[in-house]
Design a protein around this motif. Structure first.
Motif, PDB file in Angstrom:
ATOM      1  N   GLY A   1      55.267  29.329  -7.897  1.00 47.53           N
ATOM      2  CA  GLY A   1      53.960  29.260  -8.236  1.00 47.53           C
ATOM      3  C   GLY A   1      53.276  30.230  -9.141  1.00 47.53           C
ATOM      4  O   GLY A   1      53.957  31.311  -9.410  1.00 47.53           O
ATOM      5  N   GLU A   2      52.229  29.915  -9.365  1.00 47.01           N
ATOM      6  CA  GLU A   2      51.191  30.898 -10.105  1.00 47.01           C
ATOM      7  C   GLU A   2      49.956  30.731 -10.052  1.00 47.01           C
ATOM      8  O   GLU A   2      49.666  29.534  -9.744  1.00 47.01           O
ATOM      9  CB  GLU A   2      51.682  30.609 -11.715  1.00 47.01           C
ATOM     10  CG  GLU A   2      50.922  31.813 -12.793  1.00 47.01           C
ATOM     11  CD  GLU A   2      51.056  31.553 -13.987  1.00 47.01           C
ATOM     12  OE1 GLU A   2      50.897  32.281 -14.788  1.00 47.01           O
ATOM     13  OE2 GLU A   2      52.149  30.513 -14.280  1.00 47.01           O
ATOM     14  N   ARG A   3      48.802  31.614 -10.078  1.00 52.09           N
ATOM     15  CA  ARG A   3      47.588  31.479  -9.876  1.00 52.09           C
ATOM     16  C   ARG A   3      46.766  31.648 -11.248  1.00 52.09           C
ATOM     17  O   ARG A   3      47.208  32.930 -11.748  1.00 52.09           O
ATOM     18  CB  ARG A   3      46.823  32.133  -8.779  1.00 52.09           C
ATOM     19  CG  ARG A   3      45.388  31.586  -8.698  1.00 52.09           C
ATOM     20  CD  ARG A   3      44.690  32.656  -7.517  1.00 52.09           C
ATOM     21  NE  ARG A   3      43.480  32.242  -7.539  1.00 52.09           N
ATOM     22  CZ  ARG A   3      42.620  31.311  -6.961  1.00 52.09           C
ATOM     23  NH1 ARG A   3      43.624  30.354  -6.261  1.00 52.09           N
ATOM     24  NH2 ARG A   3      41.417  30.999  -7.024  1.00 52.09           N
ATOM     25  N   THR A  49      40.098  28.060 -12.661  1.00 51.97           N
ATOM     26  CA  THR A  49      40.986  28.449 -11.616  1.00 51.97           C
ATOM     27  C   THR A  49      42.047  27.226 -11.438  1.00 51.97           C
ATOM     28  O   THR A  49      41.755  26.229 -11.162  1.00 51.97           O
ATOM     29  CB  THR A  49      40.370  29.046 -10.394  1.00 51.97           C
ATOM     30  OG1 THR A  49      39.544  27.959  -9.886  1.00 51.97           O
ATOM     31  CG2 THR A  49      39.624  30.361 -10.577  1.00 51.97           C
ATOM     32  N   ASP A  97      45.855  26.557  -9.363  1.00 50.87           N
ATOM     33  CA  ASP A  97      47.149  27.075  -8.662  1.00 50.87           C
ATOM     34  C   ASP A  97      47.991  26.197  -9.038  1.00 50.87           C
ATOM     35  O   ASP A  97      48.001  25.115  -8.904  1.00 50.87           O
ATOM     36  CB  ASP A  97      46.719  26.913  -6.923  1.00 50.87           C
ATOM     37  CG  ASP A  97      46.318  28.072  -6.525  1.00 50.87           C
ATOM     38  OD1 ASP A  97      46.746  29.121  -6.637  1.00 50.87           O
ATOM     39  OD2 ASP A  97      45.320  28.138  -5.618  1.00 50.87           O
ATOM     40  N   ARG A 121      51.915  24.882  -8.876  1.00 49.43           N
ATOM     41  CA  ARG A 121      53.060  24.732  -7.770  1.00 49.43           C
ATOM     42  C   ARG A 121      54.114  24.047  -8.626  1.00 49.43           C
ATOM     43  O   ARG A 121      53.984  22.824  -8.879  1.00 49.43           O
ATOM     44  CB  ARG A 121      52.713  24.205  -6.386  1.00 49.43           C
ATOM     45  CG  ARG A 121      51.707  25.128  -5.518  1.00 49.43           C
ATOM     46  CD  ARG A 121      52.541  26.002  -4.610  1.00 49.43           C
ATOM     47  NE  ARG A 121      51.623  26.916  -4.080  1.00 49.43           N
ATOM     48  CZ  ARG A 121      51.407  28.001  -4.371  1.00 49.43           C
ATOM     49  NH1 ARG A 121      51.753  28.191  -5.694  1.00 49.43           N
ATOM     50  NH2 ARG A 121      50.319  28.761  -4.101  1.00 49.43           N
ATOM     51  N   GLY A 177      42.977  22.990  -8.907  1.00 47.82           N
ATOM     52  CA  GLY A 177      42.086  23.876  -9.286  1.00 47.82           C
ATOM     53  C   GLY A 177      40.627  23.483  -9.639  1.00 47.82           C
ATOM     54  O   GLY A 177      40.353  22.330  -8.955  1.00 47.82           O
TER      55      GLY A 177
END
Ligand SMILES: [Zn+2]
Ligand SMILES: [Zn+2]
Length: 180
Positions: free
Chosen positions: A14-16, A42, A44, A46, A56
């Motif tokens: 994952g990455e934010r 923003t 998230d 997954r 987001g």
């Protein structure tokens, strides 16, 4: 600035994303809206196999033409989203292949190609979803005079008193006829 989300880097992870994007990164038809403040995004991200979920929030200020008086006005947007993306090769399957068991969420899924999702496209779509069907500069906007086009929020034109609602006019004629 490129807003392509590279999915190949996300194998099983994952990455934010937390970004402030300049307003001119979004080209939109002026008759729809203009982005006038930086966009706070923003997300998230997954990844689970081929499924990619984006959860987001996107916030900014848009300038939108009023549907009655056509004057642009500012409206703030703060939209939460939860989107499922599948590879474009799955698009056909989602249209009803009985041999495959697709979960219900997949029916509403978006699709990605070449291991990338264009976040600009995602954000633009959220703007369209956030806008009302009939944007009004204010609840009681008086609109344009149907005769001369004057903005009746700003000025009173001389034809205003003379202009009669055609429905009222028809009703009046009907009543006059009945009296004979
Ligand atoms: Zn208006
Ligand atoms: Zn007028």
């Amino acid at each position: 600035m490129s807003m392509l989300l590279d999915l190949s880097r996300l194998q099983g992870g994952g990455e934010r994303i937390d970004r402030r994007i300049p307003p001119d990164s979004f080209e939109t038809p002026a008759e729809d809206f203009r982005v006038v403040e930086p966009v706070q995004l923003t997300v998230d991200v997954r990844r689970d196999g081929e499924k990619v979920r984006l959860v987001g929030r996107v916030a900014t200020v848009l300038e939108v033409p009023c549907c009655r008086c056509l004057e642009p006005f500012r409206t703030s947007v703060d939209n939460a989203f939860d989107l499922l993306f599948l590879p474009a090769s799955e698009a056909g399957a989602a249209e009803g292949d009985d041999d495959r068991q697709l979960d219900e969420a997949a029916v509403n899924a978006s699709f990605y190609e070449d291991e990338a999702i264009d976040l600009a496209e995602v954000v633009r779509e959220q703007f369209y979803l956030a806008l009302p069907m009939k944007p009004l500069c204010r609840e009681d906007c008086r609109g344009l005079c149907p005769v001369c086009g004057t903005n009746r929020n700003e000025a009173t034109c001389s034809c205003e008193q003379e202009w009669v609602d055609p429905r009222m006019d028809a009703l009046r004629r009907l009543k006059a006829g009945g009296n004979h």
